[in-house]
Scaffold this active site. Structure first.
Site, PDB file in Angstrom:
ATOM      1  N   SER A  93       0.817  -1.228   0.000  1.00 49.26           N
ATOM      2  CA  SER A  93       0.000   0.000   0.000  1.00 49.26           C
ATOM      3  C   SER A  93       0.845   1.271   0.000  1.00 49.26           C
ATOM      4  CB  SER A  93      -0.916   0.006   1.215  1.00 49.26           C
ATOM      5  OG  SER A  93      -1.724  -1.138   1.198  1.00 49.26           O
ATOM      6  N   GLY A  94       1.838   1.351   0.895  1.00 51.37           N
ATOM      7  CA  GLY A  94       2.659   2.565   1.012  1.00 51.37           C
ATOM      8  C   GLY A  94       3.527   2.780  -0.213  1.00 51.37           C
ATOM      9  N   ALA A 104      15.328  -6.509  -3.062  1.00 46.70           N
ATOM     10  CA  ALA A 104      16.333  -5.435  -3.066  1.00 46.70           C
ATOM     11  C   ALA A 104      17.198  -5.498  -1.813  1.00 46.70           C
ATOM     12  CB  ALA A 104      15.630  -4.090  -3.142  1.00 46.70           C
ATOM     13  N   CYS A 158      -5.976  -7.257   4.753  1.00 42.80           N
ATOM     14  CA  CYS A 158      -7.302  -6.603   4.831  1.00 42.80           C
ATOM     15  C   CYS A 158      -8.308  -7.106   3.795  1.00 42.80           C
ATOM     16  CB  CYS A 158      -7.162  -5.094   4.625  1.00 42.80           C
ATOM     17  SG  CYS A 158      -5.683  -4.372   5.295  1.00 42.80           S
ATOM     18  N   GLY A 181       1.461 -11.534  16.858  1.00 46.19           N
ATOM     19  CA  GLY A 181       2.087 -10.258  16.503  1.00 46.19           C
ATOM     20  C   GLY A 181       2.881 -10.332  15.208  1.00 46.19           C
ATOM     21  N   ARG A 197      -3.198 -14.374  26.818  1.00 48.09           N
ATOM     22  CA  ARG A 197      -2.421 -14.403  28.057  1.00 48.09           C
ATOM     23  C   ARG A 197      -2.948 -13.426  29.108  1.00 48.09           C
ATOM     24  NH1 ARG A 197       3.412 -11.799  26.314  1.00 48.09           N
ATOM     25  NH2 ARG A 197       2.619  -9.963  25.253  1.00 48.09           N
ATOM     26  N   GLU A 207     -28.141   7.001  14.715  1.00 52.41           N
ATOM     27  CA  GLU A 207     -28.771   8.174  15.341  1.00 52.41           C
ATOM     28  C   GLU A 207     -28.504   8.220  16.843  1.00 52.41           C
ATOM     29  OE1 GLU A 207     -33.110   8.434  15.598  1.00 52.41           O
ATOM     30  OE2 GLU A 207     -33.245   6.270  15.307  1.00 52.41           O
ATOM     31  N   CYS A 255      -1.916  -5.882   2.548  1.00 57.20           N
ATOM     32  CA  CYS A 255      -3.342  -5.524   2.550  1.00 57.20           C
ATOM     33  C   CYS A 255      -4.111  -6.240   1.445  1.00 57.20           C
ATOM     34  CB  CYS A 255      -3.493  -4.009   2.418  1.00 57.20           C
ATOM     35  SG  CYS A 255      -5.196  -3.504   2.182  1.00 57.20           S
ATOM     36  N   TYR A 262      -5.880  -7.887  16.842  1.00 53.03           N
ATOM     37  CA  TYR A 262      -6.789  -7.778  15.701  1.00 53.03           C
ATOM     38  C   TYR A 262      -6.897  -9.115  14.934  1.00 53.03           C
ATOM     39  CZ  TYR A 262      -6.420  -2.583  15.068  1.00 53.03           C
ATOM     40  OH  TYR A 262      -6.467  -1.216  15.165  1.00 53.03           O
ATOM     41  N   ILE A 263      -5.729  -9.672  14.600  1.00 48.53           N
ATOM     42  CA  ILE A 263      -5.727 -10.818  13.686  1.00 48.53           C
ATOM     43  C   ILE A 263      -6.365 -12.037  14.335  1.00 48.53           C
ATOM     44  CG2 ILE A 263      -4.206 -12.417  12.416  1.00 48.53           C
ATOM     45  CD1 ILE A 263      -2.421 -10.044  11.763  1.00 48.53           C
ATOM     46  N   GLU A 300     -10.201 -11.429  14.676  1.00 51.44           N
ATOM     47  CA  GLU A 300     -10.920 -11.466  13.399  1.00 51.44           C
ATOM     48  C   GLU A 300     -11.016 -12.891  12.849  1.00 51.44           C
ATOM     49  OE1 GLU A 300     -10.242  -6.912  11.837  1.00 51.44           O
ATOM     50  OE2 GLU A 300      -8.957  -8.455  10.990  1.00 51.44           O
ATOM     51  N   LYS A 347      -9.170 -10.916   3.993  1.00 53.26           N
ATOM     52  CA  LYS A 347      -9.798 -11.085   5.316  1.00 53.26           C
ATOM     53  C   LYS A 347     -11.239 -10.589   5.298  1.00 53.26           C
ATOM     54  CE  LYS A 347     -10.116  -7.893   7.826  1.00 53.26           C
ATOM     55  NZ  LYS A 347      -9.109  -7.233   8.634  1.00 53.26           N
ATOM     56  N   ALA A 375     -11.047  -0.186  12.670  1.00 49.65           N
ATOM     57  CA  ALA A 375     -12.130  -1.124  12.975  1.00 49.65           C
ATOM     58  C   ALA A 375     -11.552  -2.499  13.227  1.00 49.65           C
ATOM     59  CB  ALA A 375     -13.102  -1.186  11.814  1.00 49.65           C
ATOM     60  N   HIS A 404     -33.846   8.499  11.336  1.00 51.26           N
ATOM     61  CA  HIS A 404     -34.665   7.576  12.114  1.00 51.26           C
ATOM     62  C   HIS A 404     -35.426   6.613  11.215  1.00 51.26           C
ATOM     63  CE1 HIS A 404     -36.785   6.225  15.656  1.00 51.26           C
ATOM     64  NE2 HIS A 404     -37.912   6.305  14.973  1.00 51.26           N
TER      65      HIS A 404
HETATM   66  P1  NDP Z   1      -1.184  -7.571  17.882  1.00 47.75           P
HETATM   67  O1  NDP Z   1       0.134  -7.068  18.313  1.00 47.75           O
HETATM   68  O2  NDP Z   1      -2.325  -6.658  17.729  1.00 47.75           O
HETATM   69  O3  NDP Z   1      -1.652  -8.752  18.875  1.00 47.75           O
HETATM   70  C1  NDP Z   1      -0.783  -9.775  19.259  1.00 47.75           C
HETATM   71  C2  NDP Z   1      -1.466 -10.628  20.308  1.00 47.75           C
HETATM   72  O4  NDP Z   1      -0.577 -11.689  20.669  1.00 47.75           O
HETATM   73  C3  NDP Z   1      -1.796  -9.859  21.579  1.00 47.75           C
HETATM   74  O5  NDP Z   1      -2.991 -10.349  22.110  1.00 47.75           O
HETATM   75  C4  NDP Z   1      -0.617 -10.210  22.484  1.00 47.75           C
HETATM   76  O6  NDP Z   1      -0.940 -10.185  23.833  1.00 47.75           O
HETATM   77  C5  NDP Z   1      -0.327 -11.644  22.071  1.00 47.75           C
HETATM   78  N1  NDP Z   1       1.054 -12.018  22.352  1.00 47.75           N
HETATM   79  C6  NDP Z   1       2.173 -11.373  21.977  1.00 47.75           C
HETATM   80  N2  NDP Z   1       3.266 -11.995  22.437  1.00 47.75           N
HETATM   81  C7  NDP Z   1       2.814 -13.048  23.146  1.00 47.75           C
HETATM   82  C8  NDP Z   1       3.461 -14.067  23.899  1.00 47.75           C
HETATM   83  N3  NDP Z   1       4.792 -14.121  24.005  1.00 47.75           N
HETATM   84  N4  NDP Z   1       2.711 -15.010  24.499  1.00 47.75           N
HETATM   85  C9  NDP Z   1       1.372 -14.960  24.396  1.00 47.75           C
HETATM   86  N5  NDP Z   1       0.693 -14.024  23.700  1.00 47.75           N
HETATM   87  C10 NDP Z   1       1.411 -13.075  23.086  1.00 47.75           C
HETATM   88  O7  NDP Z   1      -0.853  -8.342  16.557  1.00 47.75           O
HETATM   89  P2  NDP Z   1      -1.753  -8.855  15.358  1.00 47.75           P
HETATM   90  O8  NDP Z   1      -0.890  -9.855  14.708  1.00 47.75           O
HETATM   91  O9  NDP Z   1      -3.105  -9.268  15.802  1.00 47.75           O
HETATM   92  O10 NDP Z   1      -1.924  -7.568  14.442  1.00 47.75           O
HETATM   93  C11 NDP Z   1      -0.767  -6.901  13.935  1.00 47.75           C
HETATM   94  C12 NDP Z   1      -1.106  -5.533  13.412  1.00 47.75           C
HETATM   95  O11 NDP Z   1      -1.824  -5.657  12.217  1.00 47.75           O
HETATM   96  C13 NDP Z   1      -1.976  -4.707  14.342  1.00 47.75           C
HETATM   97  O12 NDP Z   1      -1.170  -3.867  15.120  1.00 47.75           O
HETATM   98  C14 NDP Z   1      -2.855  -3.922  13.425  1.00 47.75           C
HETATM   99  O13 NDP Z   1      -2.369  -2.616  13.302  1.00 47.75           O
HETATM  100  C15 NDP Z   1      -2.756  -4.613  12.092  1.00 47.75           C
HETATM  101  N6  NDP Z   1      -4.074  -5.173  11.728  1.00 47.75           N
HETATM  102  C16 NDP Z   1      -5.139  -4.336  11.579  1.00 47.75           C
HETATM  103  C17 NDP Z   1      -6.383  -4.846  11.254  1.00 47.75           C
HETATM  104  C18 NDP Z   1      -7.548  -3.921  11.117  1.00 47.75           C
HETATM  105  O14 NDP Z   1      -7.354  -2.716  11.037  1.00 47.75           O
HETATM  106  N7  NDP Z   1      -8.790  -4.419  11.143  1.00 47.75           N
HETATM  107  C19 NDP Z   1      -6.595  -6.277  11.059  1.00 47.75           C
HETATM  108  C20 NDP Z   1      -5.422  -7.064  11.259  1.00 47.75           C
HETATM  109  C21 NDP Z   1      -4.206  -6.520  11.580  1.00 47.75           C
HETATM  110  P3  NDP Z   1      -0.811  -8.846  24.704  1.00 47.75           P
HETATM  111  O15 NDP Z   1      -1.933  -7.961  24.310  1.00 47.75           O
HETATM  112  O16 NDP Z   1      -0.901  -9.346  26.074  1.00 47.75           O
HETATM  113  O17 NDP Z   1       0.531  -8.259  24.367  1.00 47.75           O
END
Ligand code: NDP
Length: 447
Positions: free
Chosen positions: A14-15, A114, A47, A262, A197, A441, A42, A176-177, A180, A50, A340, A436
């Protein structure tokens, strides 16, 4: 010195796509390189596919809801292969479309990976390419946690290519992931267990959003194992056995295990050190105008790990091109960016959470909140609710944050985000006459 290009962009997501086309529109000689399908996370594995799966997964509930409106009951069944094929066909169509957009814009596409040789030179395959300016837009990729047996897990990337619908699936992570995909698979009838956790999913969101989505997911049949983590994955005859620790540690046997713990910037192999580009905590360090510590090298999107959302990467890329090639200097604010979660129930948000607002403004915060059954569910018998919430700074009456859980939350909050960005007050919302009957609303009648 004469360079091969005015701008060389690494990564056609995207970027990268947005910035290369915008720079070319100002007459710059631009090339972009990509070692995978043009479109990036994306379009190819994020996105877009998904959201198509989200749409696909929601029909099961619609069939049930229709009965209350007089439609006869049907026993719906899903052809998973057909859904996955349709999604991937659409992804390839979009991939071709983006290639044609590059051609039309006069941006040269160079396939390959690259690597930096120095701050003005990259190597792609056996080609050495020089450029006045270089933009890094390489995105991020899923990061698995290194526990025994983790190789048996899949990431979001593979979820779009599963040959068969999982019967029992575990999702590790409450971001998020994870949330979803738990909703998508639950919607198509897979038995889903999510392992998080903490006490609650979606850290960083408004507390009411987290509670409402989590309660909604549980109501839809998703088991959420809170305060629990995965220690080991073992391949057994019935599938995968997850050894857990924490509050809900009974072992779990599933056929599919999604690791959604993550993502991390995709910097391996770029040889950033050859160009002297600095990183901080695994992400490229940039100033407000997306410039790295090297004056001719810039970076946008998930690889700078600021606000990892597609529209942010696009906005950063265009601002970079306007500034450097269009003589229109500008930067992007990362405040009040709406986003969202396409979970079930869906949620959307703009501005500060209640906790953030209280930290910033102390006691001068007033929250307005309502929870109700949407009219659509008058006859369905489903226990579905909508939650709307507004966070207001009471001294100035300014709306700092708006949050919603429920159907069409993303569509509704997008419009409200304009008002919040313009500095709307609660009185501005109250003065607005509602549509309405609608869910939206409620935002202009909150008491
Ligand atoms: P996130 O960083 O949002 O979530 C990671 C999850 O894994 C958290 O619940 C985290 O827990 C957990 N976690 C991390 N490390 C550990 C560990 N060592 N042991 C157990 N649990 C762990 O990552 P995602 O992969 O879900 O999303 C990545 C990015 O992608 C987001 O930041 C978002 O910006 C983007 N995204 C946006 C979407 C949208 O706009 N609809 C959809 C999908 C992705 P804890 O919270 O405790 O750290």
């Amino acid at each position: 010195m004469a360079y091969d290009y005015d701008l060389f962009v690494i990564g056609a997501g995207s970027g990268g796509l947005a910035s290369s086309k915008r720079a070319a529109s100002y007459g710059a000689k631009v090339a972009i390189t990509e070692n995978d399908l043009v479109g990036g996370t994306c379009v190819i594995r994020g996105c877009v596919p998904k959201k198509l799966l989200v749409y696909g997964s929601r029909f099961s509930h619609l069939y049930e809801d229709a009965v209350g409106y007089g439609w006869s009951e049907v026993e719906p069944s899903l052809n998973w292969q057909k859904l996955i094929e349709a999604v991937n066909t659409e992804v390839l169509r979009l991939n071709q479309l983006h290639i044609s957009f590059l051609e039309k814009a006069g941006v040269e596409l160079i396939e390959g990976y690259a690597k930096f040789i120095d701050s003005h030179t990259v190597e792609v395959g056996d080609r050495k390419i020089t450029a006045d300016k270089i933009l890094i837009a390489v995105g991020a990729k899923p990061e698995k946690i290194n526990i025994p047996g983790i190789e048996h897990s899949v990431t979001s990337r593979e979820m779009f290519h599963l040959k068969e619908q999982p019967k029992k699936m575990a999702v590790w992570g409450g971001g998020y992931i994870g949330v979803e995909f738990a909703g998508i698979l639950n919607g198509v009838g897979t038995q889903v267990t999510q392992i998080i956790r903490r006490e609650q999913i979606l850290r960083g969101f408004d507390q009411d959003i987290c509670s409402e989505i989590q309660a909604g997911m549980i109501k839809h049949g998703i088991e959420i194992r809170t305060n629990t983590t995965v220690e080991k994955v073992e391949k057994v005859s019935e599938g995968l056995k997850l050894h857990l620790s924490g509050e809900n540690a009974e072992p779990l046997i599933v056929d599919t295990f999604l690791c959604a713990t993550g993502r991390k910037p995709n910097l391996e192999g770029l040889n950033l050190e050859n160009a002297g580009v600095e990183t901080v905590k695994g992400a490229i360090a940039v100033s407000a105008n997306c410039r790295t510590n090297q004056p001719n090298i810039y970076a946008v999107g998930d690889c700078i790990d600021k606000k990892n959302l597609t529209p942010v990467a696009i906005a950063q890329g265009r601002a970079f091109a306007d500034t450097e090639f269009g003589n229109i200097p500008r930067t992007i604010s990362l405040e009040n960016i709406a986003s969202a979660v396409f979970s079930n129930p869906e949620a959307s948000t703009v501005g500060l959470t209640e906790a953030e607002a209280r930290e910033k403004f102390g006691d001068s915060i007033k929250c307005y909140r309502d929870k109700f059954r949407p009219m659509f569910h008058s006859f369905t018998g489903a226990d579905e609710k909508v939650m709307v919430k507004m966070v207001v700074e009471s001294n100035k009456d300014r709306v700092l944050g708006v949050h919603m859980v429920g159907k069409d939350a993303a569509e509704i909050i997008q419009g409200i985000a304009i008002a919040v960005n313009m500095g709307a007050t609660k009185a501005d919302f109250d003065r607005t006459i509602g549509i309405h009957p609608s869910t939206a609303e409620e935002f202009v009648t909150l008491k």
